[in-house]
Design a protein around this motif. Structure first.
Motif, mmCIF file in Angstrom:
data_model
loop_
_atom_site.group_PDB
_atom_site.id
_atom_site.type_symbol
_atom_site.label_atom_id
_atom_site.label_comp_id
_atom_site.label_asym_id
_atom_site.label_seq_id
_atom_site.Cartn_x
_atom_site.Cartn_y
_atom_site.Cartn_z
ATOM 1 N N HIS A 87 0.904 -1.249 0.089
ATOM 2 C CA HIS A 87 0.018 0.080 -0.216
ATOM 3 C C HIS A 87 1.024 1.232 0.014
ATOM 4 C CE1 HIS A 87 -4.001 -1.659 0.248
ATOM 5 N NE2 HIS A 87 -3.738 -2.331 1.307
ATOM 6 N N CYS A 88 1.941 1.372 0.822
ATOM 7 C CA CYS A 88 2.907 2.382 0.913
ATOM 8 C C CYS A 88 3.428 2.594 -0.414
ATOM 9 C CB CYS A 88 3.944 2.091 1.867
ATOM 10 S SG CYS A 88 3.261 2.139 3.486
ATOM 11 N N LEU A 89 3.890 1.636 -1.120
ATOM 12 C CA LEU A 89 4.554 1.688 -2.570
ATOM 13 C C LEU A 89 3.469 2.380 -3.564
ATOM 14 C CD1 LEU A 89 6.796 -1.302 -2.535
ATOM 15 C CD2 LEU A 89 7.643 0.994 -2.005
ATOM 16 N N GLU A 107 3.652 6.091 -5.636
ATOM 17 C CA GLU A 107 3.845 6.176 -6.944
ATOM 18 C C GLU A 107 3.896 7.852 -7.408
ATOM 19 O OE1 GLU A 107 0.729 4.070 -9.332
ATOM 20 O OE2 GLU A 107 1.738 4.385 -11.121
ATOM 21 N N ASN A 108 4.880 7.806 -8.357
ATOM 22 C CA ASN A 108 5.175 9.381 -8.893
ATOM 23 C C ASN A 108 5.721 10.218 -8.083
ATOM 24 O OD1 ASN A 108 4.358 8.519 -11.567
ATOM 25 N ND2 ASN A 108 2.135 8.795 -10.900
ATOM 26 N N ARG A 109 5.931 9.725 -6.827
ATOM 27 C CA ARG A 109 6.666 10.456 -5.641
ATOM 28 C C ARG A 109 8.276 10.014 -5.580
ATOM 29 N NH1 ARG A 109 2.733 12.855 -2.062
ATOM 30 N NH2 ARG A 109 0.648 12.053 -2.563
ATOM 31 N N PRO A 110 9.094 10.880 -4.989
ATOM 32 C CA PRO A 110 10.336 10.712 -4.716
ATOM 33 C C PRO A 110 10.537 9.378 -3.690
ATOM 34 C CG PRO A 110 10.147 13.067 -4.451
ATOM 35 C CD PRO A 110 8.733 12.316 -4.636
ATOM 36 N N LYS A 111 11.410 8.478 -4.224
ATOM 37 C CA LYS A 111 11.373 7.327 -3.129
ATOM 38 C C LYS A 111 12.858 7.128 -3.063
ATOM 39 C CE LYS A 111 8.813 4.652 -6.253
ATOM 40 N NZ LYS A 111 7.882 3.946 -6.711
ATOM 41 N N LYS A 112 13.458 7.940 -2.384
ATOM 42 C CA LYS A 112 14.765 7.871 -1.968
ATOM 43 C C LYS A 112 15.411 7.385 -0.664
ATOM 44 C CE LYS A 112 16.420 11.959 -4.925
ATOM 45 N NZ LYS A 112 17.041 10.845 -5.550
ATOM 46 N N LYS A 113 14.319 7.899 0.494
ATOM 47 C CA LYS A 113 14.850 7.243 1.791
ATOM 48 C C LYS A 113 13.279 7.057 2.675
ATOM 49 C CE LYS A 113 17.448 8.804 5.756
ATOM 50 N NZ LYS A 113 18.076 9.955 6.139
ATOM 51 N N VAL A 153 10.364 -7.267 13.462
ATOM 52 C CA VAL A 153 11.330 -8.167 13.076
ATOM 53 C C VAL A 153 11.909 -7.788 11.507
ATOM 54 C CG1 VAL A 153 10.830 -10.078 14.697
ATOM 55 C CG2 VAL A 153 10.011 -10.053 12.575
ATOM 56 N N GLY A 154 11.366 -6.676 10.872
ATOM 57 C CA GLY A 154 11.921 -6.300 9.644
ATOM 58 C C GLY A 154 11.160 -6.270 8.216
ATOM 59 N N ARG A 155 10.093 -7.219 8.259
ATOM 60 C CA ARG A 155 9.559 -7.551 6.994
ATOM 61 C C ARG A 155 9.204 -6.382 6.011
ATOM 62 N NH1 ARG A 155 6.735 -11.959 4.201
ATOM 63 N NH2 ARG A 155 6.664 -11.229 2.077
ATOM 64 N N THR A 156 8.640 -5.158 6.737
ATOM 65 C CA THR A 156 8.200 -4.270 5.943
ATOM 66 C C THR A 156 9.375 -3.285 5.421
ATOM 67 O OG1 THR A 156 6.021 -4.254 6.936
ATOM 68 C CG2 THR A 156 6.759 -2.083 6.107
ATOM 69 N N THR A 157 10.264 -3.249 6.134
ATOM 70 C CA THR A 157 11.539 -2.390 5.887
ATOM 71 C C THR A 157 12.387 -3.287 4.709
ATOM 72 O OG1 THR A 157 11.835 -2.171 8.251
ATOM 73 C CG2 THR A 157 13.911 -1.875 6.670
ATOM 74 N N PHE A 158 12.299 -4.392 4.369
ATOM 75 C CA PHE A 158 12.970 -5.220 3.411
ATOM 76 C C PHE A 158 11.884 -4.947 2.143
ATOM 77 C CE2 PHE A 158 16.643 -7.042 5.085
ATOM 78 C CZ PHE A 158 16.133 -7.417 6.541
ATOM 79 N N GLU A 159 10.575 -5.090 2.313
ATOM 80 C CA GLU A 159 9.730 -5.065 1.344
ATOM 81 C C GLU A 159 9.892 -3.422 0.600
ATOM 82 O OE1 GLU A 159 7.670 -6.809 -0.259
ATOM 83 O OE2 GLU A 159 7.802 -8.743 1.078
ATOM 84 N N LEU A 160 9.875 -2.419 1.456
ATOM 85 C CA LEU A 160 9.935 -1.004 0.870
ATOM 86 C C LEU A 160 11.395 -0.962 0.266
ATOM 87 C CD1 LEU A 160 8.788 0.888 4.010
ATOM 88 C CD2 LEU A 160 7.526 0.598 2.046
ATOM 89 N N ALA A 161 12.352 -1.533 0.600
ATOM 90 C CA ALA A 161 13.561 -1.559 -0.019
ATOM 91 C C ALA A 161 13.560 -1.895 -1.708
ATOM 92 C CB ALA A 161 14.887 -2.177 0.834
ATOM 93 N N LYS A 162 12.489 -2.744 -1.806
ATOM 94 C CA LYS A 162 12.479 -3.011 -3.265
ATOM 95 C C LYS A 162 12.299 -1.998 -4.204
ATOM 96 C CE LYS A 162 9.090 -6.018 -2.929
ATOM 97 N NZ LYS A 162 7.948 -7.129 -3.122
ATOM 98 N N GLU A 163 11.796 -0.779 -3.680
ATOM 99 C CA GLU A 163 11.905 0.252 -4.531
ATOM 100 C C GLU A 163 12.333 1.838 -4.092
ATOM 101 O OE1 GLU A 163 7.409 -0.805 -6.268
ATOM 102 O OE2 GLU A 163 7.859 1.115 -6.170
ATOM 103 N N PHE A 164 12.421 1.470 -2.718
ATOM 104 C CA PHE A 164 13.323 2.661 -2.237
ATOM 105 C C PHE A 164 14.897 2.642 -2.323
ATOM 106 C CE2 PHE A 164 10.836 5.943 -0.172
ATOM 107 C CZ PHE A 164 9.467 5.420 -0.151
ATOM 108 N N ASP A 165 15.560 3.641 -2.280
ATOM 109 C CA ASP A 165 16.964 3.834 -2.574
ATOM 110 C C ASP A 165 17.478 3.232 -1.166
ATOM 111 O OD1 ASP A 165 17.377 6.706 -4.250
ATOM 112 O OD2 ASP A 165 16.886 4.500 -5.135
ATOM 113 N N PHE A 166 17.041 3.581 0.116
ATOM 114 C CA PHE A 166 17.342 3.456 1.232
ATOM 115 C C PHE A 166 16.212 3.510 2.447
ATOM 116 C CE2 PHE A 166 20.822 2.706 4.387
ATOM 117 C CZ PHE A 166 20.419 3.512 5.317
ATOM 118 N N VAL A 167 16.182 2.155 3.315
ATOM 119 C CA VAL A 167 15.242 2.079 4.318
ATOM 120 C C VAL A 167 15.881 1.926 5.713
ATOM 121 C CG1 VAL A 167 13.128 1.015 4.967
ATOM 122 C CG2 VAL A 167 13.614 1.295 2.544
#
Length: 703
Positions: A490-492, A496-502, A510-524
């Motif tokens: 949902h976050c990704l 859409e059409n917004r900056p996804k740097k950080k 335990v980190g699943r969302t962090t890793f999922e966001l990093a599929k499109e973000f430069d850094f999480v």
């Protein structure tokens, strides 16, 4: 033919009937050897003495090895027969001071030795009949019915050795020396030890399921390591070499002991190795069934804590980085020597497999290349707590062989002893004991600059953490999609059409969302208040996998491995960072984000208002704040005066959504309509929490 000298069965050679006959003989040789061992007891009284306070009396083990066959055959569905219901419960468990082991003798009404021996005969006949009639297909692997037969045999051989240690601790008048257990009579001037260089290199170990030899679950999988150059002692530490530590009052100098070691010394009041017997004319030495003059050139036998203290003492005396070897260093040393593996040797290349004596022997007796006793004589303590290799799986018929020891408190011993037979005598054997336990174990020291990897318990057993491991990386239940992955999706979509740097994942658990966001973000960055949770995220990042246990029912636990690669997240490891942090009081460094997500965090904060009124400072203009929460306000987490909603104001219900709109409106505008997202938390196999969180998304206004 001497049936005492045997070798573990090669499981992929020969035809089915030849292999059946070979396993049948191996089974009977094993039973007979154990019977011979108990023949060293002077009488039935010895079976009931508690020689080792951390173990049962020997009457338990007399019944245990037979009971093991019956219980495993039933688990494997190879039989439904029970020979003795009482014995098969009484003698089932009790080999280490685990929480489920009842070592209180007052809880047992031990049967007579005669009754247990009669039971052993019944089991032996029953298993013999099953071996003779059970269908057998070649090759045998760990999915084969005959693997369970080998499991019973190799288990019995483990207890052959551990029972011999208990016998060694019995009063001397309770044992007798038999010719079949003849000890070494050689003893000479002890050698001067020295350090010999060992070239480093790559170590690759681990079995596959079609390996030709039986193995326990911890031997399977893959482990690779780069070992630095090091130097290893030419000999095992002899009684004479260890005497210098004793005479230097090593047992009274706390600085040489770990905290655990000093606690043990203080409790046990140890002043010298367990099997040294002090007298007015010096020390004597206890073998399994005899007291002899001290063989100063035999290897000293100590627990890990004593071996570690000696190394620290020696490092202090020499100024060199002296320590025990790691498992990887032991494998490296062994791999550089031309040592055949049991069962492929013609004659054992060391004092092992009962091929020479029923005792240790001089450390100068067996050489391979520049070193002595790389295998055999006594086990060698290592610095490595046992854990599973990558790809570790428990065997369904013995799910608690290894996993209870994956707690960082059981260190590996390598190389085998004079009485190590079967699987114990193979190069892949991986046995571990608590650091204060005694076996026929000594040590070889090394000079090594390579840092030791700090151990972590492989299997998370904290109930709450395990539940979150399953919620983040485990199965979906009741057709409810994975919550952490859904929130990230949902976050990704919103980004859409917004900056996804950080991005920042607050309350990342335990980190699943962090890793999922990093599929499109430069850094999480993932932050959580709980170190219990955040270390699992660290494990996932550093090792690409995590392991945890789940409660099935009562004391029954299942064990699981989850990998980032299973979710297509392996490539995100270098794009994430995890820290322990307080969401209500974040450090200034955590700023400059395009997205902040706080999933199911709000109603667990002690000061949610401060969080909500300051979080805009960490977002870029136009950035998004995404909140999810079931709004389960509880005073154990948040004082009622700090609740954002869930109460009456001016006599009317005031919801958390209304509170959010009021607090956030100064700096945010709602980016989309609120949305419900369900999640399921598994407690046991039959108990789940089904909760619905509300997701709201807020766009930071351009000030």
């Amino acid at each position: 033919m001497n049936r005492r000298v045997t070798k573990t069965t090669i499981l992929n050679q020969g035809n089915a009937e030849e292999k059946r006959a070979e396993i049948r003989q191996y089974f009977h040789d094993t039973f007979a050897l154990e019977d011979q061992l108990y023949g060293t007891l002077a009488g039935d009284e010895a079976f009931y003495l508690r020689a080792e306070p951390l173990r049962h009396p020997l009457i338990f083990y007399l019944g245990h090895t037979a009971t093991f066959y019956m219980n495993k055959l039933i688990i494997a569905k190879l039989t439904t027969t029970r020979i003795n219901h009482t014995f098969e419960s009484m003698f089932a468990v009790g080999v280490d001071e685990m929480s489920w082991d009842d070592l209180d003798s007052s809880h047992y009404d031990w049967p007579s030795v005669e009754a247990v021996k009669e039971y052993r005969v019944q089991v032996r006949n029953f298993v013999d009949q099953l071996i003779s009639t059970l269908p057998l297909e070649m090759p045998i692997n760990w999915e084969s019915p005959f693997w369970v037969m080998m499991m019973g045999i190799e288990h019995q051989r483990i207890h052959l050795e551990t029972s011999s240690v208990i016998i060694r601790r019995l009063p001397i008048d309770q044992v007798r020396q038999l010719d079949v257990w003849k000890i070494c009579e050689q003893s000479n001037e002890p050698p001067e030890n020295s350090l010999i260089p060992v070239k480093g290199g790559k170590v690759v170990v681990g079995k596959h399921k079609n390996d030709p030899l039986y193995g326990w679950d911890n031997e399977f999988g893959v482990h690779e390591a780069e070992v630095w150059d090091f130097a290893a002692a030419k000999y095992l530490v002899s009684n004479k070499e260890y005497l210098s530590f004793v005479e230097d009052h090593g047992y009274k100098q706390q600085q040489f002991w770990t905290e655990e070691g000093w606690n043990w010394v203080s409790f046990s009041q140890a002043q010298h190795p367990l099997f040294w017997i002090p007298g007015k004319d010096g020390y004597q030495y206890r073998t399994m069934t005899s007291i002899i003059e001290m063989p100063w050139d035999w290897p000293v036998e100590v627990n890990y804590l004593e071996a570690k203290a000696f190394c620290n003492w020696m490092a202090d005396k020499t100024g060199k980085p002296i320590r025990l070897p790691s498992e990887d260093e032991w494998y490296r040393l062994r791999s550089l020597q031309p040592i055949a593996d049991q069962p492929y040797w013609d004659k054992a290349p060391g004092n092992i497999n009962l091929e020479y004596w029923a005792s240790s022997c001089p450390v100068t007796r067996f050489s391979v290349g520049d070193f002595y006793d790389i295998i055999g004589n006594v086990w060698q303590w290592t610095e490595t707590p046992i854990s599973g290799f990558t790809g570790f799986e428990v065997h369904p018929c013995y799910d608690d062989f290894s996993t209870p020891t994956f707690d960082t408190r059981h260190n590996l011993i390598k190389g085998g002893s004079w009485i190590s037979t079967g699987n114990e005598a193979t190069k892949d054997a991986r046995y571990a004991f608590r650091r204060h336990f005694f076996q026929h174990a000594g040590f070889r020291y090394v000079e090594a600059k390579q840092p030791l990897v700090q151990p972590e318990a492989m299997y998370e057993t904290d109930g709450a953490v395990s539940q979150y491991c399953e919620a983040h990386y485990g199965k979906s239940y009741f057709d409810v999609a994975n919550f952490s992955a859904t929130v990230a999706a949902h976050c990704l979509a919103l980004m859409e059409n917004r900056p996804k740097k950080k991005a920042l994942d607050l309350g990342c658990a335990v980190g699943r969302t962090t890793f999922e966001l990093a599929k499109e973000f430069d850094f999480v960055q993932g932050l959580d208040f709980s170190a219990r949770f955040i270390r699992i995220a660290f494990q996932m990042q550093e090792k690409g996998a995590t392991h945890y246990g789940l409660t099935e029912e009562g004391e029954i636990t299942s064990y699981h491995e989850r990998k980032l690669a299973d979710f297509g997240l392996e490539s995100t490891k270098n794009k994430v960072e995890f820290f322990q942090a307080d969401a209500s009081n974040l450090k200034p460094r955590f700023t400059g984000y395009d997205l902040i997500v706080a999933a199911n965090l709000l109603d667990r904060l002690y000061d949610p208002r401060t969080f909500l009124t300051t979080i805009h400072e960490r977002l870029h203009p136009g950035g998004l704040l995404v909140l999810t929460s079931p709004y389960t306000w509880l005073e154990e987490f948040t004082k009622k005066e700090n609740w954002i909603g869930g109460f009456r104001r001016d006599g009317e219900p005031y919801t958390t959504l209304e509170g959010l709109q009021e607090i956030l409106s100064k700096h945010f505008q709602m980016a989309t309509d609120p949305q419900d997202i369900p999640f399921v938390l598994r407690e046991t196999k039959r108990k789940f929490q089904h909760t619905i969180a509300q997701m709201t998304a807020w766009e930071k206004r351009a000030d």
